[in-house]
Design a protein around this motif. Structure first.
Motif, PDB file in Angstrom:
ATOM      1  N   LYS A 126      -8.937   5.266  -4.894  1.00 57.65           N
ATOM      2  CA  LYS A 126      -8.522   5.856  -3.662  1.00 57.65           C
ATOM      3  C   LYS A 126      -7.377   4.940  -2.944  1.00 57.65           C
ATOM      4  O   LYS A 126      -6.363   5.025  -2.647  1.00 57.65           O
ATOM      5  N   VAL A 127      -8.042   3.754  -2.850  1.00 60.48           N
ATOM      6  CA  VAL A 127      -7.254   2.528  -2.313  1.00 60.48           C
ATOM      7  C   VAL A 127      -5.930   2.444  -2.920  1.00 60.48           C
ATOM      8  O   VAL A 127      -4.683   2.162  -2.641  1.00 60.48           O
ATOM      9  N   MET A 128      -6.010   2.318  -4.405  1.00 65.26           N
ATOM     10  CA  MET A 128      -4.995   2.042  -5.330  1.00 65.26           C
ATOM     11  C   MET A 128      -4.087   3.072  -5.142  1.00 65.26           C
ATOM     12  O   MET A 128      -2.870   2.887  -5.320  1.00 65.26           O
ATOM     13  N   THR A 130      -3.444   4.955  -2.832  1.00 67.71           N
ATOM     14  CA  THR A 130      -2.699   4.971  -1.421  1.00 67.71           C
ATOM     15  C   THR A 130      -1.687   3.806  -1.156  1.00 67.71           C
ATOM     16  O   THR A 130      -0.798   3.888  -0.686  1.00 67.71           O
ATOM     17  N   MET A 131      -2.013   2.747  -2.339  1.00 66.10           N
ATOM     18  CA  MET A 131      -1.126   1.797  -2.146  1.00 66.10           C
ATOM     19  C   MET A 131       0.430   2.128  -2.800  1.00 66.10           C
ATOM     20  O   MET A 131       1.281   1.457  -2.344  1.00 66.10           O
ATOM     21  N   LYS A 132       0.206   3.311  -3.588  1.00 61.21           N
ATOM     22  CA  LYS A 132       1.439   3.701  -4.028  1.00 61.21           C
ATOM     23  C   LYS A 132       2.323   4.023  -2.979  1.00 61.21           C
ATOM     24  O   LYS A 132       3.660   4.184  -3.337  1.00 61.21           O
ATOM     25  N   SER A 133       1.977   4.431  -1.914  1.00 62.55           N
ATOM     26  CA  SER A 133       2.726   5.074  -0.968  1.00 62.55           C
ATOM     27  C   SER A 133       3.252   4.019   0.208  1.00 62.55           C
ATOM     28  O   SER A 133       3.843   4.487   1.003  1.00 62.55           O
ATOM     29  N   LEU A 134       3.028   2.672  -0.019  1.00 57.09           N
ATOM     30  CA  LEU A 134       3.298   1.793   0.517  1.00 57.09           C
ATOM     31  C   LEU A 134       4.766   1.272   0.618  1.00 57.09           C
ATOM     32  O   LEU A 134       5.306   1.460  -0.452  1.00 57.09           O
ATOM     33  N   LYS A 135       5.566   0.910   1.533  1.00 59.73           N
ATOM     34  CA  LYS A 135       6.852   0.122   1.246  1.00 59.73           C
ATOM     35  C   LYS A 135       6.743  -0.547  -0.007  1.00 59.73           C
ATOM     36  O   LYS A 135       5.717  -1.426  -0.113  1.00 59.73           O
ATOM     37  N   ASP A 136       7.977  -0.849  -0.715  1.00 64.41           N
ATOM     38  CA  ASP A 136       7.928  -1.671  -1.928  1.00 64.41           C
ATOM     39  C   ASP A 136       7.408  -3.360  -1.608  1.00 64.41           C
ATOM     40  O   ASP A 136       6.613  -3.578  -2.126  1.00 64.41           O
ATOM     41  N   ASN A 137       8.144  -3.744  -0.496  1.00 67.39           N
ATOM     42  CA  ASN A 137       7.651  -5.251  -0.564  1.00 67.39           C
ATOM     43  C   ASN A 137       6.278  -5.347  -0.025  1.00 67.39           C
ATOM     44  O   ASN A 137       5.375  -6.523  -0.253  1.00 67.39           O
ATOM     45  N   TYR A 138       5.525  -4.329   0.548  1.00 69.68           N
ATOM     46  CA  TYR A 138       4.264  -4.438   0.953  1.00 69.68           C
ATOM     47  C   TYR A 138       3.464  -4.436  -0.403  1.00 69.68           C
ATOM     48  O   TYR A 138       2.438  -4.858  -0.710  1.00 69.68           O
ATOM     49  N   ARG A 139       3.659  -3.254  -1.213  1.00 64.55           N
ATOM     50  CA  ARG A 139       2.967  -3.155  -2.287  1.00 64.55           C
ATOM     51  C   ARG A 139       2.876  -4.285  -3.444  1.00 64.55           C
ATOM     52  O   ARG A 139       1.847  -4.544  -3.826  1.00 64.55           O
ATOM     53  N   VAL A 140       4.249  -4.780  -3.367  1.00 69.00           N
ATOM     54  CA  VAL A 140       4.218  -5.896  -4.152  1.00 69.00           C
ATOM     55  C   VAL A 140       3.389  -7.100  -3.536  1.00 69.00           C
ATOM     56  O   VAL A 140       2.694  -7.937  -4.535  1.00 69.00           O
ATOM     57  N   GLU A 175      -2.476  -3.662   7.210  1.00 63.96           N
ATOM     58  CA  GLU A 175      -2.747  -2.733   8.349  1.00 63.96           C
ATOM     59  C   GLU A 175      -1.926  -1.257   7.888  1.00 63.96           C
ATOM     60  O   GLU A 175      -2.432  -0.412   8.491  1.00 63.96           O
ATOM     61  N   SER A 176      -0.738  -1.344   7.424  1.00 66.92           N
ATOM     62  CA  SER A 176      -0.216   0.054   6.879  1.00 66.92           C
ATOM     63  C   SER A 176      -1.201   0.767   6.150  1.00 66.92           C
ATOM     64  O   SER A 176      -1.332   1.840   6.010  1.00 66.92           O
ATOM     65  N   LEU A 177      -1.777  -0.119   4.864  1.00 69.07           N
ATOM     66  CA  LEU A 177      -2.812   0.545   4.094  1.00 69.07           C
ATOM     67  C   LEU A 177      -3.946   0.959   4.829  1.00 69.07           C
ATOM     68  O   LEU A 177      -4.555   2.215   4.609  1.00 69.07           O
ATOM     69  N   ARG A 178      -4.531   0.297   5.839  1.00 67.01           N
ATOM     70  CA  ARG A 178      -5.704   0.716   6.598  1.00 67.01           C
ATOM     71  C   ARG A 178      -5.385   1.954   7.194  1.00 67.01           C
ATOM     72  O   ARG A 178      -6.167   3.262   7.199  1.00 67.01           O
ATOM     73  N   LYS A 179      -4.272   2.273   7.817  1.00 70.10           N
ATOM     74  CA  LYS A 179      -3.831   3.434   8.683  1.00 70.10           C
ATOM     75  C   LYS A 179      -3.596   4.598   7.622  1.00 70.10           C
ATOM     76  O   LYS A 179      -4.192   5.649   8.000  1.00 70.10           O
TER      77      LYS A 179
END
Length: 185
Positions: A126-128, A130-140, A175-179
């Motif tokens: 689920k965490v992984m 959700t990481m797909k939806s993060l901004k590119d630089n956040y995900r990398v 923080e974005s991932l947590r939210k």
């Protein structure tokens, strides 16, 4: 020095002499891990395969520059990450698609405790996802930090950003991932 390292060193020496059988053995030892590393960044199986192949070619071509101050695997992984980031940026210039299309494979994490009270536990998948939806630089940056295990200094060098910017980016990414996880819980 471990027996494994001695054998790898002997293989690398054979590679320097142009022995294809030694190159093939080195390739067989490292290709899965290097493919996974490339895939986490470029987000495309064919592109990850290309990056991995190119990285092995680079490594064998520049093997004479390998000083041995880190393990060969770490040196090779650095080449793969640099090539992956280069290809990813090049890919993004060519196509302006949605940047959130990657599936991560993590075997080390079983559960993540998201809040201080321990009420919400989500499976790593689920965490992984959700990481797909993060901004590119956040995900990398999160991938490099949490999954690949690089420290802030290494990530700032890899992503070509300042140390302070790296720390801020990773903090904001977490923080974005947590939210997003608490909204989707």
């Amino acid at each position: 020095m471990s027996h494994q390292n001695e054998h790898t060193d002997a293989l690398l020496q054979a590679c320097l002499k142009g022995k294809q059988s030694a190159q093939m053995e080195i390739y067989n030892r490292y290709y899965k891990a290097m493919y996974n590393t490339a895939f986490r960044i470029v987000k495309d199986t064919a592109e990850a395969e290309d990056v991995m192949q190119e990285s092995f070619l680079n490594a064998f071509t520049k093997l004479h520059t390998f000083k041995g101050d880190v393990t060969f695997g770490a040196w090779l992984k650095r080449i793969v990450i640099n090539n992956s980031i280069y290809h990813y940026k090049k890919q993004q210039k060519v196509r302006s698609t949605n940047l959130d299309e990657v599936m991560y494979k993590v075997e080390d994490y079983n559960e993540v405790d998201l809040n201080n009270n321990g009420y919400t536990e989500l499976k790593a998948q689920k965490v992984m996802e959700t990481m797909k939806s993060l901004k590119d630089n956040y995900r990398v940056s999160l991938t490099l930090h949490l999954i690949e295990g690089y420290d802030y200094e290494e990530i700032s060098e890899i992503m070509n950003i300042s140390y302070a910017n790296c720390r801020t980016t990773i903090s904001r990414a977490k923080e974005s991932l947590r939210k997003k996880l608490t909204v989707n819980a």
